[in-house]
Write a protein that holds these residues in place. Sequence first.
Motif, short mmCIF file in Angstrom:
data_model
loop_
_atom_site.label_atom_id
_atom_site.label_comp_id
_atom_site.label_asym_id
_atom_site.label_seq_id
_atom_site.Cartn_x
_atom_site.Cartn_y
_atom_site.Cartn_z
N ARG A 287 9.68 4.79 -101.59
CA ARG A 287 9.87 4.44 -103.00
C ARG A 287 10.43 5.65 -103.74
NH1 ARG A 287 4.77 2.86 -104.32
NH2 ARG A 287 4.21 4.57 -105.70
N ASP A 288 11.30 5.41 -104.71
CA ASP A 288 11.88 6.48 -105.51
C ASP A 288 11.10 6.64 -106.81
OD1 ASP A 288 14.05 7.16 -103.78
OD2 ASP A 288 15.11 5.37 -104.44
N ILE A 289 10.72 7.88 -107.12
CA ILE A 289 10.08 8.18 -108.39
C ILE A 289 10.80 9.36 -109.02
CG2 ILE A 289 7.81 7.34 -107.64
CD1 ILE A 289 6.97 10.30 -107.30
N GLN A 290 10.52 9.61 -110.30
CA GLN A 290 11.10 10.74 -111.03
C GLN A 290 12.63 10.69 -111.01
OE1 GLN A 290 9.37 14.23 -109.18
NE2 GLN A 290 7.28 13.70 -109.80
N VAL A 291 13.18 9.50 -111.25
CA VAL A 291 14.64 9.34 -111.28
C VAL A 291 15.10 9.19 -112.73
CG1 VAL A 291 14.79 8.34 -108.98
CG2 VAL A 291 14.39 6.84 -110.94
N GLY A 292 16.37 9.45 -112.96
CA GLY A 292 16.94 9.31 -114.30
C GLY A 292 16.74 10.56 -115.13
N GLN A 293 17.24 10.49 -116.37
CA GLN A 293 17.21 11.63 -117.29
C GLN A 293 16.11 11.50 -118.35
OE1 GLN A 293 19.20 14.34 -116.89
NE2 GLN A 293 19.93 13.34 -115.02
N ASN A 294 15.28 10.48 -118.23
CA ASN A 294 14.24 10.26 -119.25
C ASN A 294 12.94 11.02 -118.97
OD1 ASN A 294 15.86 8.47 -120.72
ND2 ASN A 294 15.28 6.76 -119.39
N GLY A 295 12.90 11.74 -117.87
CA GLY A 295 11.71 12.52 -117.55
C GLY A 295 10.74 11.77 -116.65
N HIS A 296 9.69 12.47 -116.26
CA HIS A 296 8.69 11.89 -115.36
C HIS A 296 7.73 10.99 -116.12
CE1 HIS A 296 9.16 15.72 -112.63
NE2 HIS A 296 10.30 15.07 -112.83
N SER A 297 7.16 10.04 -115.38
CA SER A 297 6.08 9.21 -115.91
C SER A 297 4.79 9.64 -115.24
CB SER A 297 6.35 7.73 -115.65
OG SER A 297 5.18 6.97 -115.88
N SER A 298 3.84 10.12 -116.02
CA SER A 298 2.59 10.61 -115.44
C SER A 298 1.78 9.48 -114.80
CB SER A 298 1.75 11.34 -116.49
OG SER A 298 1.59 10.55 -117.65
N VAL A 299 1.91 8.27 -115.31
CA VAL A 299 1.22 7.12 -114.70
C VAL A 299 1.81 6.84 -113.32
CG1 VAL A 299 0.77 4.65 -114.87
CG2 VAL A 299 0.57 6.09 -116.89
N GLU A 300 3.13 6.83 -113.23
CA GLU A 300 3.81 6.59 -111.96
C GLU A 300 3.45 7.67 -110.93
OE1 GLU A 300 8.31 5.31 -110.87
OE2 GLU A 300 8.10 7.30 -111.78
N ASP A 301 3.44 8.92 -111.38
CA ASP A 301 3.11 10.03 -110.47
C ASP A 301 1.66 9.96 -110.00
OD1 ASP A 301 5.67 10.83 -110.88
OD2 ASP A 301 5.21 12.61 -112.05
N ALA A 302 0.75 9.61 -110.89
CA ALA A 302 -0.67 9.51 -110.51
C ALA A 302 -0.87 8.39 -109.49
CB ALA A 302 -1.53 9.28 -111.75
N ARG A 303 -0.20 7.26 -109.69
CA ARG A 303 -0.32 6.16 -108.73
C ARG A 303 0.25 6.54 -107.36
NH1 ARG A 303 1.50 1.36 -112.95
NH2 ARG A 303 -0.63 0.78 -113.62
N ALA A 304 1.39 7.23 -107.36
CA ALA A 304 1.98 7.67 -106.10
C ALA A 304 1.05 8.65 -105.38
CB ALA A 304 3.34 8.33 -106.37
N THR A 305 0.41 9.53 -106.14
CA THR A 305 -0.52 10.49 -105.54
C THR A 305 -1.70 9.77 -104.88
OG1 THR A 305 0.06 12.10 -107.26
CG2 THR A 305 -1.95 12.51 -106.01
#
Length: 344
Positions: A304-322
């Motif tokens: 799965r791809d995360i942290q894509v685009g120029q809008n910055g990271h999503s902390s919810v998305e990163d926490a779920r991936a972790t």
Amino acid sequence: MSDIIINLDTALHECPQRGSEGNKKHQRFVRRRRFLERRGFLKQKQLPPESALLKRDAARRGAGVDRERGKKRKKVDGQGGQDGAGREAGFGCGPKKLPKENAARGGSKSSGSRPSPESEAPTVPGRTGSSSAKPNGTKNNCSTGGLGKAHLWSEYESGLTAALGKPSKMVAIDCEMVGTGPGGRNSSLARCSIVGYHGDVMYDKYIRPVEPITNYRTRWSGIRRHHMTSAVPFKAAQKEILKILSGKIVVGHAIHNDFKALKYFHPKSATRDTSKIPLLNRKAGFPENESASLKRLTKQLLHRDIQVGQNGHSSVEDARATMELYKVVEADWERHLASCPAQD
């Protein structure tokens, strides 16, 4: 033949009692040291070795048990053994009945039927995970050294034992930081997200730093100026977050950065850092001693791809991936930690 004159002095001279003076001085020193130990004024390096303290406490407990035995024998002899049948004699740690329980006991005596020892002790379960659970309505009659520290450690240990192996007691955290201070060099917390074991969002709020923001770092943090208009002040957010993390196993990626932004220290034995698991790197095909990024591990193991685009990271998305990365190696990792427990 010449006379030899010998002068003998038969008077008794008192020898200076250095030993007694030294003993008194040593006793004063010991009393002073024990007083300072009880008050907590001595620094850690000034305290005696732990083994010496343990031996001293064991000796005190042994003396206390002997005294308790003597008291119980006298009491049993004086009362004809009536009150001694309800408790096991010989141990100074037996439960002591409270007045309410004594009244109920007295009522049963007046009715002519005496309860058995098993029925006298209430079978109320203790707290979950506690190794020394006590029934409600009892007091511990033991006197042990360092009661405060032992109590705090048992509180923490019982909470941690309850958390292990329970998904409801496991959370993943991710924080986004902005720059404060000259040139935005200092990292300050601006958003925090906490998700549960199954990815449910437990906390997600924007947080206003104490110092003025000089660099929003939007490309990475995703934070913009308008997010701060309704942001929660740092102190209030810190209380809310720490309340959630208390007694939990906390999962994160390079989690020391998140704890630093929160100005908080979580016990090492209750922390799972996915950036420091050689097994994850091995499964992903990366060198074991490499600190792989969350983005690369997620792409390789979760496809799965995360942290894509120029809008910055999503902390919810990163926490779920972790949390999902943790689940990949959960069984093997926990087995390894059980065999090599971390020191806090």
